[in-house]
Design a protein around this motif. Structure first.
Motif, short mmCIF file in Angstrom:
data_model
loop_
_atom_site.label_atom_id
_atom_site.label_comp_id
_atom_site.label_asym_id
_atom_site.label_seq_id
_atom_site.Cartn_x
_atom_site.Cartn_y
_atom_site.Cartn_z
N PHE A 62 24.76 37.56 49.62
CA PHE A 62 25.88 36.97 49.09
C PHE A 62 25.20 36.24 48.07
O PHE A 62 25.50 34.99 47.79
N THR A 63 24.39 36.81 47.21
CA THR A 63 23.28 36.15 46.10
C THR A 63 24.38 35.45 45.18
O THR A 63 23.77 34.23 44.59
N GLU A 64 25.50 36.01 44.62
CA GLU A 64 26.43 35.32 43.61
C GLU A 64 26.82 33.95 44.02
O GLU A 64 27.11 33.27 43.08
N GLY A 65 26.97 33.68 45.22
CA GLY A 65 27.58 32.46 45.79
C GLY A 65 26.49 31.59 46.30
O GLY A 65 26.60 30.14 46.59
N HIS A 66 25.16 32.02 46.51
CA HIS A 66 24.21 31.36 47.32
C HIS A 66 23.75 30.12 46.52
O HIS A 66 23.42 30.21 45.41
N PHE A 101 40.85 44.92 43.75
CA PHE A 101 40.78 44.36 42.55
C PHE A 101 41.16 43.03 42.59
O PHE A 101 40.57 42.19 41.60
N LEU A 102 41.76 42.32 43.48
CA LEU A 102 42.02 40.80 43.72
C LEU A 102 40.63 40.08 43.69
O LEU A 102 40.64 39.19 43.16
N GLN A 131 36.49 36.49 41.74
CA GLN A 131 34.97 36.04 41.74
C GLN A 131 34.49 35.79 40.44
O GLN A 131 33.38 35.17 40.33
N ARG A 132 35.14 36.30 39.34
CA ARG A 132 34.66 35.87 38.10
C ARG A 132 34.95 34.35 37.55
O ARG A 132 34.30 33.72 36.97
N PHE A 133 35.83 33.67 38.55
CA PHE A 133 36.08 32.25 38.26
C PHE A 133 35.28 31.49 39.02
O PHE A 133 35.34 30.27 39.02
N GLY A 134 34.25 31.99 39.87
CA GLY A 134 33.43 30.84 40.85
C GLY A 134 33.78 30.84 42.17
O GLY A 134 35.13 31.27 42.76
N PHE A 135 32.99 30.62 43.09
CA PHE A 135 33.37 30.36 44.71
C PHE A 135 34.16 29.33 44.84
O PHE A 135 35.24 29.50 45.65
N ARG A 136 34.23 28.16 44.08
CA ARG A 136 35.15 27.16 44.57
C ARG A 136 36.61 27.53 44.19
O ARG A 136 37.47 27.03 44.68
N LYS A 137 36.68 28.43 43.22
CA LYS A 137 38.05 28.77 42.76
C LYS A 137 38.67 29.74 43.70
O LYS A 137 39.82 29.71 44.19
N ILE A 138 37.78 30.58 44.29
CA ILE A 138 38.23 31.41 45.48
C ILE A 138 38.48 30.47 46.85
O ILE A 138 39.55 30.80 47.35
#
Length: 427
Positions: free
Chosen positions: A4-8, A145-146, A151-158
């Protein structure tokens, strides 16, 4: 290379700030994990348990929730202290054959969980919009697609979206309980374990289903990776603080999950069991009966809204778990949309076949069965977790102290024993 490199290490923690601000910085991963403990699969087992046995199985929900708090605390401890998620730890310390075997078992668990999400979301769409169940199952294939959009808005938004949906679910059940007027003394008595849970085959089957729906095997992999989204210094003092905050975060989130699971069971007990309807084990049937039995027209709609929120929440965390498991065990990175679509299709196809052949009522049996499958997979995730967190060569000074290790192994033995009892009763 972390999974999960995009959130690490994407969320900063203000080390010099107040305790409250640092806690808020760590708050989030626990709620993503808690989603798996209140997914649509829980609804089928909790409704069936409350309808058939009243408040008796509340003790199972409580014990399973306490087990979950302990195991998720160990999962967070592994991720922060060792810097590895559970899948990576297995790949680093086990043979290739064992690693592949554990990966296959974990994928089966994720598919079983995804099956519950598919059916739960499809049932909610049917209840709210009268969409045929088969078409609802097919529509869920596209909610891949959800997660891509989020994920485009960052992990905190998720995390914020997940918490908002959890509040919706909690609010819905507060309303339902206020209308149902449960016997709170009876509910409190249900928190005390009864020997009938083990001696009655039907109660045992539902109890194992509740355990499988509450303690999710893939959540142990997920949590050990998500805690690494926070930036934590490499020194032991910073890791100790991070472990404390992460444990508090997951325990608070799992208490919310316990409330929602207990609320579903209490609602079924107060509405159906009290009226002599011990046969209600179908989510759609529960929705149909709630309004006339409670005398409130919107009760069924509120129930369906909570179910839809539950299914969509589980979709997000199921996607992340699948990605982390594949990357951790195999060091293989696939596009998120492809990974999610493959997993979702593996759940959609059997769900569509069962619904097409057995009709709408076949969905509930499939939901309960998916939770039993999850429970049978549990030992293959729990044993490595407890073993790794007790090893000083993996954890350093953060290896589980003796009391914690003994407690964790006792929980593991209880899980294996319950599964063995279930298998024996089925044979």
């Amino acid at each position: 290379m972390p999974s999960f490199t995009e959130g690490h290490h994407s969320v900063a923690v203000p080390e010099g700030a107040s305790w409250w601000r640092r806690f808020l910085a760590f708050a989030g991963p626990g709620y993503l994990v808690a989603v798996g403990y209140m997914d649509p699969g829980n609804w089928a087992t909790d409704i069936g348990g409350g309808s058939a046995f009243g408040y008796m199985l509340l003790s199972v929900v409580l014990v399973a929730s306490l087990m979950a708090m302990l195991l998720q605390a160990l999962s967070a401890r592994l991720g922060i202290a060792a810097g590895l998620d559970l899948a990576q730890a297995c790949r680093a310390h086990y043979s290739r054959r064992v690693t592949i075997g554990l990966w296959v078992l974990c994928e089966i668990a994720i598919i079983a969980c995804d099956l519950a999400e598919v059916l739960g979301t499809a049932i909610a769409l049917q209840l709210l919009f009268r969409l045929p169940l088969v078409w609802g199952v097919i529509v869920t294939a596209f909610d891949v697609f959800l997660i891509l959009a989020l994920q485009r808005f960052g992990f905190r938004k998720i995390e914020a979206v997940i918490v908002a949906l959890l509040l919706v679910i909690g609010g819905c059940f507060l309303f339902e309980l206020a209308v149902a007027g449960p016997d709170w003394a009876g509910a409190a008595g249900g928190l005390v374990p009864s020997s009938r849970v083990v001696t009655d085959p039907k109660a045992l089957y539902l109890a194992i289903g509740i355990l499988g729906a509450t303690v999710m095997p893939h959540n142990l992999y997920l949590h050990s990776s998500l805690v690494q989204t926070r930036v934590v210094a490499a020194d032991d003092a910073a890791k100790a603080r991070a472990i404390g905050f992460a444990t508090l975060d997951s325990s608070a989130a799992l208490f919310l999950a316990f409330f929602i699971n207990a609320a579903i069971l209490v609602l079924a007990a107060a509405t159906f069991h009290r009226a002599g309807r011990t046969d209600v084990a179908d989510i759609a049937q529960a929705h149909e009966l709630l309004a006339p039995m409670l005398g409130v027209g919107v009760a069924g709609t509120v129930f369906a809204v909570a179910l839809l929120a539950s299914g969509q929440n589980s979709t997000v965390t199921g996607t992340l778990a699948g990605q982390i498991v594949m990357e951790g065990f195999l060091d293989l990175k696939l596009p998120v949309w492809l990974r999610r679509l493959v997993t979702r299709l593996l759940a959609v196809v059997p769900a569509a076949i069962v619904v097409g052949v057995a009709g709408d009522r076949g969905a509930t049996g499939l939901l309960v069965l998916s939770q039993v499958i999850l429970s049978l997979q549990l030992p293959f995730a729990v044993v490595p977790l407890v073993a790794f967190t007790g090893r000083r060569d993996v954890m350093g000074r953060f290896a589980s102290p003796r009391w914690l290790a003994w407690l964790a192994w006792a929980v593991t033995a209880a899980i294996i024993g319950l599964n063995a009892t279930l298998l024996w009763s089925l044979v």
